[in-house]
Design a protein around this motif. Structure first.
Motif, PDB file in Angstrom:
ATOM      1  N   SER A 167      35.108  14.928  55.790  1.00 57.63           N
ATOM      2  CA  SER A 167      34.301  13.731  56.060  1.00 57.63           C
ATOM      3  C   SER A 167      33.015  13.746  55.246  1.00 57.63           C
ATOM      4  N   THR A 168      32.392  14.916  55.150  1.00 58.74           N
ATOM      5  CA  THR A 168      31.162  15.038  54.363  1.00 58.74           C
ATOM      6  C   THR A 168      31.420  14.718  52.899  1.00 58.74           C
ATOM      7  N   ARG A 169      32.487  15.287  52.377  1.00 61.90           N
ATOM      8  CA  ARG A 169      32.836  15.031  50.969  1.00 61.90           C
ATOM      9  C   ARG A 169      33.188  13.564  50.755  1.00 61.90           C
ATOM     10  N   LYS A 170      33.874  12.963  51.720  1.00 63.66           N
ATOM     11  CA  LYS A 170      34.276  11.560  51.601  1.00 63.66           C
ATOM     12  C   LYS A 170      33.057  10.638  51.558  1.00 63.66           C
ATOM     13  N   ILE A 171      32.096  10.880  52.453  1.00 64.39           N
ATOM     14  CA  ILE A 171      30.884  10.059  52.476  1.00 64.39           C
ATOM     15  C   ILE A 171      30.132  10.177  51.155  1.00 64.39           C
ATOM     16  N   TYR A 172      30.015  11.397  50.654  1.00 66.51           N
ATOM     17  CA  TYR A 172      29.274  11.613  49.409  1.00 66.51           C
ATOM     18  C   TYR A 172      29.978  10.958  48.222  1.00 66.51           C
ATOM     19  N   LEU A 173      31.294  11.148  48.110  1.00 69.27           N
ATOM     20  CA  LEU A 173      32.023  10.594  46.966  1.00 69.27           C
ATOM     21  C   LEU A 173      32.072   9.069  47.019  1.00 69.27           C
ATOM     22  N   ASN A 174      32.200   8.503  48.211  1.00 70.09           N
ATOM     23  CA  ASN A 174      32.167   7.041  48.326  1.00 70.09           C
ATOM     24  C   ASN A 174      30.822   6.487  47.879  1.00 70.09           C
ATOM     25  N   SER A 175      29.757   7.198  48.204  1.00 68.12           N
ATOM     26  CA  SER A 175      28.425   6.762  47.777  1.00 68.12           C
ATOM     27  C   SER A 175      28.279   6.866  46.262  1.00 68.12           C
ATOM     28  N   GLN A 176      28.858   7.914  45.671  1.00 72.22           N
ATOM     29  CA  GLN A 176      28.810   8.046  44.214  1.00 72.22           C
ATOM     30  C   GLN A 176      29.571   6.910  43.538  1.00 72.22           C
ATOM     31  N   PHE A 177      30.691   6.539  44.129  1.00 71.22           N
ATOM     32  CA  PHE A 177      31.489   5.448  43.572  1.00 71.22           C
ATOM     33  C   PHE A 177      30.709   4.134  43.612  1.00 71.22           C
ATOM     34  N   LYS A 178      30.065   3.861  44.750  1.00 73.43           N
ATOM     35  CA  LYS A 178      29.285   2.626  44.880  1.00 73.43           C
ATOM     36  C   LYS A 178      28.094   2.631  43.920  1.00 73.43           C
ATOM     37  N   ALA A 179      27.448   3.790  43.782  1.00 71.24           N
ATOM     38  CA  ALA A 179      26.300   3.878  42.884  1.00 71.24           C
ATOM     39  C   ALA A 179      26.724   3.665  41.431  1.00 71.24           C
ATOM     40  N   THR A 180      27.883   4.201  41.066  1.00 69.45           N
ATOM     41  CA  THR A 180      28.381   4.019  39.700  1.00 69.45           C
ATOM     42  C   THR A 180      28.723   2.562  39.431  1.00 69.45           C
ATOM     43  N   LEU A 181      29.342   1.906  40.411  1.00 76.64           N
ATOM     44  CA  LEU A 181      29.648   0.483  40.251  1.00 76.64           C
ATOM     45  C   LEU A 181      28.377  -0.340  40.102  1.00 76.64           C
ATOM     46  N   ALA A 182      27.352   0.006  40.888  1.00 77.51           N
ATOM     47  CA  ALA A 182      26.103  -0.753  40.836  1.00 77.51           C
ATOM     48  C   ALA A 182      25.393  -0.589  39.493  1.00 77.51           C
ATOM     49  N   SER A 183      25.627   0.532  38.816  1.00 76.40           N
ATOM     50  CA  SER A 183      24.944   0.790  37.544  1.00 76.40           C
ATOM     51  C   SER A 183      25.729   0.304  36.331  1.00 76.40           C
ATOM     52  N   LEU A 184      26.895  -0.286  36.546  1.00 76.59           N
ATOM     53  CA  LEU A 184      27.694  -0.770  35.416  1.00 76.59           C
ATOM     54  C   LEU A 184      26.984  -1.911  34.699  1.00 76.59           C
ATOM     55  N   ASP A 185      27.119  -1.925  33.385  1.00 74.01           N
ATOM     56  CA  ASP A 185      26.629  -3.054  32.601  1.00 74.01           C
ATOM     57  C   ASP A 185      27.796  -3.650  31.824  1.00 74.01           C
ATOM     58  N   GLU A 186      27.512  -4.614  30.976  1.00 73.20           N
ATOM     59  CA  GLU A 186      28.580  -5.312  30.254  1.00 73.20           C
ATOM     60  C   GLU A 186      29.253  -4.433  29.213  1.00 73.20           C
ATOM     61  N   ASP A 187      28.628  -3.315  28.855  1.00 71.51           N
ATOM     62  CA  ASP A 187      29.197  -2.437  27.830  1.00 71.51           C
ATOM     63  C   ASP A 187      29.940  -1.244  28.419  1.00 71.51           C
ATOM     64  N   GLY A 188      29.975  -1.141  29.744  1.00 67.14           N
ATOM     65  CA  GLY A 188      30.600   0.018  30.370  1.00 67.14           C
ATOM     66  C   GLY A 188      31.782  -0.366  31.239  1.00 67.14           C
ATOM     67  N   ALA A 189      32.536   0.646  31.633  1.00 63.26           N
ATOM     68  CA  ALA A 189      33.694   0.441  32.506  1.00 63.26           C
ATOM     69  C   ALA A 189      33.916   1.711  33.315  1.00 63.26           C
ATOM     70  N   LEU A 190      34.499   1.545  34.485  1.00 62.11           N
ATOM     71  CA  LEU A 190      34.810   2.669  35.361  1.00 62.11           C
ATOM     72  C   LEU A 190      36.315   2.705  35.581  1.00 62.11           C
ATOM     73  N   PHE A 191      36.915   3.875  35.330  1.00 62.76           N
ATOM     74  CA  PHE A 191      38.351   4.048  35.505  1.00 62.76           C
ATOM     75  C   PHE A 191      38.604   4.998  36.675  1.00 62.76           C
ATOM     76  N   VAL A 192      39.513   4.600  37.555  1.00 62.40           N
ATOM     77  CA  VAL A 192      39.912   5.433  38.691  1.00 62.40           C
ATOM     78  C   VAL A 192      41.419   5.613  38.624  1.00 62.40           C
ATOM     79  N   ALA A 193      41.860   6.862  38.440  1.00 56.30           N
ATOM     80  CA  ALA A 193      43.286   7.171  38.350  1.00 56.30           C
ATOM     81  C   ALA A 193      43.762   7.782  39.664  1.00 56.30           C
ATOM     82  N   ASP A 194      44.878   7.300  40.165  1.00 53.92           N
ATOM     83  CA  ASP A 194      45.403   7.756  41.449  1.00 53.92           C
ATOM     84  C   ASP A 194      46.877   8.106  41.297  1.00 53.92           C
TER      85      ASP A 194
END
Length: 247
Positions: A167-194
């Protein structure tokens, strides 16, 4: 998943605006024998199911085998229920991650994410009574259970501790994902492989060596997030990738 009853009611209200009232709907839902409803379900995460839900069933079974008097049993079951609510809901609310994905020191050692990741050298002078009930409960159970149940109790404790770490790891990683999305600009992209599934060939009367030595195809789904030009909205695309690399 915690408010599925409310969502079900809203869907019913939209479909049948002149139908029964909310109180009657909830009452019939609770008394319906054709629907199996659970307030807490594991969802699609196997770790949450195996380490955060099943262990409580083991605790209840141990309690029923240990405490034969009804008053004692009810008291222990209430403790188990309180512990379950805290681990599944209350604990996650105590963890704080900043909007930019960074963590900060917390005076309570149970809530300090830098300490959990081994990066905190500050003192922890406060304690959380709800988090302490985890250790107090297992100390209490050790005083009453039989010797043949000690191993099961310790295994259950280890599973719940693993669930806390998950649960601790999940909360932290979800926050990192949201922070990365918030910092995206028009020249960047985020890839998530599952990873999704692996397809293995099948043959008749194969030996054990042939079974474990199979090479197949692995399916991955890749999500691409990018910010639209001159817009704050995100563009999301999904790609399926078949890989023959089994190394």
């Amino acid at each position: 998943m915690r408010d599925q009853k409310i969502k079900l009611w809203k869907k019913f209200e939209e479909t049948f605006p002149n139908g029964m009232k909310k109180t009657s709907f909830m009452g019939r839902l609770a008394n319906c024998s054709n629907i199996k409803y659970r307030d807490d379900i594991g969802g699609l995460c196997l770790t949450c199911n195996d380490y955060g839900y099943i262990p409580f069933e083991s605790l209840i079974a141990i309690a029923r085998n240990t405490f034969l008097q009804k008053d004692q049993l009810n008291s222990v079951l209430q403790k188990i229920d309180a512990l379950k609510r805290h681990l599944r809901r209350g604990y996650e609310r105590e963890l704080v991650v900043n909007a930019d994905g960074t963590t900060k020191h917390d005076s309570c050692i149970s809530h300090c994410l830098p300490y959990a990741f081994g990066n905190c050298l500050e003192n922890h002078n406060s304690r959380c009574s709800e988090c302490d009930q985890f250790f107090e409960f297992f100390e209490f159970m050790h005083l009453y259970i039989k010797e043949d149940q000690i191993a099961t109790l310790e295994e259950t404790k280890e599973h719940l501790q693993y669930y806390l770490a998950h649960s601790t790891r999940k909360i932290y990683l979800n926050s990192q994902f949201k922070a990365t999305l918030a910092s995206l600009d028009e020249d960047g992209a985020l890839f998530v492989a599952d990873y999704k599934i692996r397809i293995l060939p099948r043959s008749a009367r194969e030996t054990k060596a042939e079974f474990f030595g199979k090479r197949g195809w692995t399916l991955y789904t890749i999500l691409m997030f990018r910010k639209k030009e001159n817009c704050e909205e995100l563009e999301i695309r999904a790609y399926d990738h078949w890989s023959t690399d089994t190394k």
